[in-house]
Design a protein around this motif. Sequence first.
Motif, PDB file in Angstrom:
ATOM      1  N   ASP A 101       4.496   7.868   3.175  1.00 35.62           N
ATOM      2  CA  ASP A 101       6.073   7.329   2.965  1.00 35.62           C
ATOM      3  C   ASP A 101       6.712   8.630   3.237  1.00 35.62           C
ATOM      4  N   ASN A 102       7.019   9.017   4.651  1.00 37.67           N
ATOM      5  CA  ASN A 102       7.743  10.160   5.064  1.00 37.67           C
ATOM      6  C   ASN A 102       7.954  10.159   6.264  1.00 37.67           C
ATOM      7  N   GLY A 103       9.115  10.725   6.736  1.00 34.75           N
ATOM      8  CA  GLY A 103       9.395  10.812   8.302  1.00 34.75           C
ATOM      9  C   GLY A 103       9.050  12.173   8.967  1.00 34.75           C
ATOM     10  N   GLN A 147     -17.976   2.386  16.618  1.00 39.50           N
ATOM     11  CA  GLN A 147     -19.363   2.787  16.533  1.00 39.50           C
ATOM     12  C   GLN A 147     -19.460   4.423  16.155  1.00 39.50           C
ATOM     13  N   GLY A 148     -20.276   4.552  15.212  1.00 39.98           N
ATOM     14  CA  GLY A 148     -20.578   5.841  15.046  1.00 39.98           C
ATOM     15  C   GLY A 148     -20.571   6.090  13.319  1.00 39.98           C
ATOM     16  N   PRO A 149     -20.712   7.499  13.108  1.00 40.27           N
ATOM     17  CA  PRO A 149     -20.926   7.645  11.590  1.00 40.27           C
ATOM     18  C   PRO A 149     -19.351   7.933  11.023  1.00 40.27           C
ATOM     19  N   ARG A 150     -19.151   7.834   9.750  1.00 44.02           N
ATOM     20  CA  ARG A 150     -17.941   7.906   9.101  1.00 44.02           C
ATOM     21  C   ARG A 150     -17.277   8.971   8.906  1.00 44.02           C
ATOM     22  N   ASP A 151     -16.574   9.689   9.962  1.00 39.77           N
ATOM     23  CA  ASP A 151     -16.289  11.182  10.285  1.00 39.77           C
ATOM     24  C   ASP A 151     -14.862  11.565  10.499  1.00 39.77           C
ATOM     25  N   VAL A 152     -13.985  10.374  10.241  1.00 38.76           N
ATOM     26  CA  VAL A 152     -12.665  10.889  10.834  1.00 38.76           C
ATOM     27  C   VAL A 152     -11.767  10.463   9.739  1.00 38.76           C
ATOM     28  N   LEU A 153     -10.659  11.501   9.539  1.00 32.41           N
ATOM     29  CA  LEU A 153      -9.546  11.055   8.682  1.00 32.41           C
ATOM     30  C   LEU A 153      -8.323  11.061   9.453  1.00 32.41           C
ATOM     31  N   ILE A 154      -7.492   9.835   9.304  1.00 34.49           N
ATOM     32  CA  ILE A 154      -6.623   9.733  10.003  1.00 34.49           C
ATOM     33  C   ILE A 154      -5.061  10.110   9.006  1.00 34.49           C
ATOM     34  N   LEU A 155      -4.064  10.822   9.466  1.00 33.51           N
ATOM     35  CA  LEU A 155      -3.088  11.271   8.700  1.00 33.51           C
ATOM     36  C   LEU A 155      -1.705  10.573   9.534  1.00 33.51           C
ATOM     37  N   GLN A 156      -0.938   9.832   8.905  1.00 38.69           N
ATOM     38  CA  GLN A 156      -0.139   9.250   9.714  1.00 38.69           C
ATOM     39  C   GLN A 156       1.433   9.088   8.706  1.00 38.69           C
ATOM     40  N   ASN A 157       2.476   9.482   9.284  1.00 37.32           N
ATOM     41  CA  ASN A 157       3.661   9.205   8.679  1.00 37.32           C
ATOM     42  C   ASN A 157       4.262   7.801   8.792  1.00 37.32           C
ATOM     43  N   ARG A 158       5.041   7.287   7.948  1.00 38.13           N
ATOM     44  CA  ARG A 158       5.648   5.863   8.189  1.00 38.13           C
ATOM     45  C   ARG A 158       6.789   5.838   8.942  1.00 38.13           C
ATOM     46  N   ARG A 159       7.555   7.120   9.204  1.00 38.67           N
ATOM     47  CA  ARG A 159       8.637   6.919   9.923  1.00 38.67           C
ATOM     48  C   ARG A 159       8.534   8.318  11.024  1.00 38.67           C
ATOM     49  N   ASP A 160       7.884   8.140  11.961  1.00 42.13           N
ATOM     50  CA  ASP A 160       7.468   8.974  13.216  1.00 42.13           C
ATOM     51  C   ASP A 160       7.924   8.559  14.140  1.00 42.13           C
ATOM     52  N   ASN A 161       8.965   9.234  14.744  1.00 43.41           N
ATOM     53  CA  ASN A 161       9.762   8.847  16.024  1.00 43.41           C
ATOM     54  C   ASN A 161       8.893   9.050  17.278  1.00 43.41           C
ATOM     55  N   ALA A 162       7.749  10.160  17.203  1.00 44.41           N
ATOM     56  CA  ALA A 162       7.052  10.432  18.258  1.00 44.41           C
ATOM     57  C   ALA A 162       5.679   9.359  18.554  1.00 44.41           C
ATOM     58  N   THR A 163       5.183   9.138  17.331  1.00 45.61           N
ATOM     59  CA  THR A 163       3.860   8.372  17.334  1.00 45.61           C
ATOM     60  C   THR A 163       4.238   7.532  16.139  1.00 45.61           C
TER      61      THR A 163
END
Length: 433
Positions: A393-395, A355-371
């Motif tokens: 496509d990064n670690g 719920q709420g306005p469109r105001d978030v950008l999610i950045l995520q690596n494909r090979r992240d050992n912590a998250t």
Amino acid sequence: MSRIATAKPGKRRGALLLNPGGPALEGLDMPGQMAPTLPASVLDRYDLIGFDPRGVGHSAPISCHLSDPNLADLFPYPAADGSITANVAQARKTARQCASSVGDDLRFFNTPDTARDLDRVRQALGEKKISYWGQSYGTYLGAVYRALFPGSTDRMILEGNVDPNLVWQQQAATWNKGMADRFPDAARIAAAHNDSLGLGADIPTVTKNYLALADRLDRTPAPLPGTSMSLNGLTLRQVTYSLLLHNETLPLLTRLWKAAADLADGKLSDQDKAVLGQVSTANPPEPGVPADNQTTMFLALTCGDAAWSHDMNKYAADTAADRKAWPLTDGMPKNIWPCAFWPAPNEAPVKVTSQGPRDVLILQNRRDNATPWETGLGLRRTLGSRASFVGVDNGGHYVYHAGSTCADAATVAFLADGKLPARDLHCTAKPLS
């Protein structure tokens, strides 16, 4: 709090709060660290704000008075034979020590109350709304802030993401997959330099040799010449996890593996000694901050946000199963933590929704050992149409300024002009060398 007032009159949008995660990392220096990586189009729009969260660093730091202040030593790797008996005893002892040292106030060091502090920061700055950039644990803090104060949130970047539905016991379990996905990046570099490292000519062989070395050091720790310390399997795994967080430290990691193997064989070279010394260099104590502050607050947050299982038999069974299924993590992620003996959480976890306005950008690596990638997707599903997702496509644990011009451009466009990608992006990064 700290501020770098970079915003220009006539262009200023507001304040951009920065949090490096941890949990329990200090954030006072983050504006100075981030400013050189940001273009004028962003700096002209925002004042950069850093802060130490409650209980952390210079914000009334708390301490469990632990004899070993090293955060990594909390990670519960089982004994060489797989037993968790010592882990259970240590977890119980640590929980009791924290309850005794901090007292009843321990339950108020949690993510919802930290998010409420952020709104006090907003008020102190005189801002109607604040923008926010959170990394790692900071993504969960940001999501909770947005859920509690939807009318006070402007643009939000979440980088290296926690799934708010997995906090925290299930989130820890995702390290199994994260390590399995990330480790081959380092093994590939080691294989490419097999002539000098001698760790194996392909990824499977390097991985097999690493696991054998860790097991060998579990059973017979190797004394470090000139010191009273020894290198054991626990330390090898801890340092491996840490150096996998950044692409630029992967070559150092492969040299560490060689040095550890040489140490175990009793043929340590001067070069090996230099590598081991580089890796083992500890940060000097910080004036006014207890040595175990990050460790204490890491526990307060991960144990105090949500209840953990109290089933000792299940911890033992899960650890044994994971040692077979996920050998790189050796059963640690599902082993028992002090959280099993922690006081009950002060409140239920905050519900994060779409719920709420469109105001978030999610950045995520494909090979992240912590998250891992899967937890980034979990946050993406939870936020739904409120967010846009940039997968790379990064670690490693960090996305922005880490080799992907595509991800960097999307980040800058959002902060500078509020432009979110119309659909989720899948970006590439410069190849590892």
